[in-house]
Design a protein around this motif. Structure first.
Motif, short mmCIF file in Angstrom:
data_model
loop_
_atom_site.label_atom_id
_atom_site.label_comp_id
_atom_site.label_asym_id
_atom_site.label_seq_id
_atom_site.Cartn_x
_atom_site.Cartn_y
_atom_site.Cartn_z
N UNK A 167 0.92 -1.14 -0.04
CA UNK A 167 -0.06 -0.03 0.01
C UNK A 167 0.91 1.42 0.24
N UNK A 168 1.90 1.29 0.71
CA UNK A 168 2.93 2.38 1.05
C UNK A 168 3.27 2.78 -0.66
N UNK A 169 3.51 1.62 -1.32
CA UNK A 169 4.28 1.62 -2.92
C UNK A 169 3.34 2.13 -3.54
N UNK A 170 2.13 1.57 -3.78
CA UNK A 170 0.75 1.78 -4.60
C UNK A 170 -0.04 3.00 -4.29
N UNK A 171 0.30 3.40 -3.22
CA UNK A 171 -0.41 4.67 -2.71
C UNK A 171 0.10 6.14 -2.96
N UNK A 172 1.55 5.90 -3.45
CA UNK A 172 2.47 6.91 -3.63
C UNK A 172 2.40 7.45 -4.96
N UNK A 173 1.79 8.85 -5.11
CA UNK A 173 1.63 9.50 -6.50
C UNK A 173 3.02 9.51 -7.34
N UNK A 174 4.04 9.51 -6.76
CA UNK A 174 5.53 9.69 -7.48
C UNK A 174 5.65 8.40 -8.08
N UNK A 175 5.26 7.14 -7.51
CA UNK A 175 5.63 5.77 -7.91
C UNK A 175 4.50 5.48 -9.07
N UNK A 186 3.93 7.27 -13.65
CA UNK A 186 3.80 6.74 -15.34
C UNK A 186 3.12 5.28 -15.65
N UNK A 187 2.56 4.84 -14.42
CA UNK A 187 1.80 3.62 -14.52
C UNK A 187 0.47 3.54 -15.40
N UNK A 188 -0.24 4.69 -15.24
CA UNK A 188 -1.51 4.60 -15.96
C UNK A 188 -2.70 4.24 -15.17
N UNK A 189 -2.27 4.05 -13.92
CA UNK A 189 -3.22 3.75 -12.68
C UNK A 189 -3.04 4.80 -11.70
N UNK A 190 -4.25 5.21 -11.28
CA UNK A 190 -4.21 6.22 -9.92
C UNK A 190 -3.64 5.45 -8.75
N UNK A 191 -3.30 6.44 -7.95
CA UNK A 191 -2.60 5.76 -6.71
C UNK A 191 -3.74 5.21 -5.82
N UNK A 209 9.57 -9.38 -23.24
CA UNK A 209 9.19 -7.98 -23.59
C UNK A 209 9.12 -7.13 -22.44
N UNK A 210 9.34 -5.73 -22.77
CA UNK A 210 8.89 -4.87 -21.69
C UNK A 210 8.61 -3.72 -22.13
N UNK A 211 7.84 -2.67 -21.33
CA UNK A 211 7.57 -1.31 -21.93
C UNK A 211 7.69 -0.40 -20.94
N UNK A 212 7.71 1.01 -21.16
CA UNK A 212 7.86 1.90 -20.00
C UNK A 212 7.36 3.25 -20.76
N UNK A 213 6.73 4.12 -20.13
CA UNK A 213 6.12 5.44 -20.43
C UNK A 213 7.49 6.16 -20.81
N UNK A 214 7.17 6.85 -22.02
CA UNK A 214 8.34 7.59 -22.76
C UNK A 214 8.88 8.74 -21.93
N UNK A 218 -0.86 4.71 -25.14
CA UNK A 218 -1.96 4.16 -24.03
C UNK A 218 -2.66 5.32 -23.54
N UNK A 219 -3.71 5.10 -22.53
CA UNK A 219 -4.53 6.27 -22.28
C UNK A 219 -3.60 7.63 -21.64
N UNK A 220 -2.62 7.13 -20.97
CA UNK A 220 -1.67 7.98 -20.38
C UNK A 220 -0.47 8.82 -20.87
N UNK A 221 -0.43 8.32 -22.16
CA UNK A 221 0.57 8.54 -23.06
C UNK A 221 1.21 7.62 -24.03
N UNK A 222 2.37 8.07 -24.56
CA UNK A 222 3.19 7.24 -25.31
C UNK A 222 4.21 6.34 -24.55
#
Length: 176
Positions: free
Chosen positions: A24-32, A35-40, A133-138, A160-164
């Motif tokens: 929860x500490x990880x996935x609730x952090x806006x900084x983390x 670029x994930x495309x999911x809200x904290x 395979x792998x991918x990351x926000x540009x 993706x909905x949150x960017x390239x």
């Protein structure tokens, strides 16, 4: 699933229900989550559901993201490893995807590189995969740098909905 991988500084192991607070500490952090495309996440019960989903992936696919424990502190500092993607992404499905996510205080210490190399080694030498395979926000400079550092080759971009996002592939016979 009883995969356990040890590196010089890390232990990668399946998620347990008692990991909920650190996840929860990880996935609730806006900084983390930037670029994930999911809200904290906003409630700890959401992290319980995430753990259940990952455990179901272990059961159904025999693989999934692993908790990353820093040996020195014995703390869960993030997650890493391979995931079998059953939903389509960038025109691909039924592929193995490398991913990682760490708490900000552990960024810049080489943990993504260390866990990524261990994940690739497992995928190629234990699972005998031919390609990962792998991918990351540009805009995620650090993540893109890490993927290139561990030997992934950029193969293009997709939206993706949150960017390239940048799409990467790594073949078994390519050096890390």
């Amino acid at each position: 699933m009883n995969i356990r991988i040890e590196t010089e500084r890390l232990i990668l192991r399946p998620f347990l229900e008692e990991d909920v607070d650190r996840l929860f500490l990880l996935d609730s952090n806006p900084e983390v989550m930037r670029y994930v495309g999911v809200k904290p996440l906003t409630q700890k019960k959401q992290s319980i559901e995430v753990i259940k989903i990952i455990q179901k992936q272990y059961e159904v696919n025999g693989i999934g993201r692993l908790a990353v424990i820093e040996k020195e502190s014995n703390l869960l500092i993030g997650w890493s490893f391979l995931k079998y993607l059953t939903d389509e992404i960038n025109g691909f499905k039924k592929i193995y995807d490398l991913g990682y996510r760490f708490l900000p205080e552990f960024w810049g210490k080489g943990y993504a590189t260390e866990s990524g190399k261990a994940s690739l080694d497992y995928g190629f030498n234990v699972m005998n995969l031919e390609k990962i395979y792998a991918h990351a926000h540009s805009e995620n400079v650090a993540s893109n740098h890490t993927l290139k550092k561990i030997g992934f080759v950029e193969k293009g971009t997709f939206e993706e909905p949150d960017g390239i996002c940048i799409w990467y592939e790594k073949e078994k016979n390519e050096n890390i």
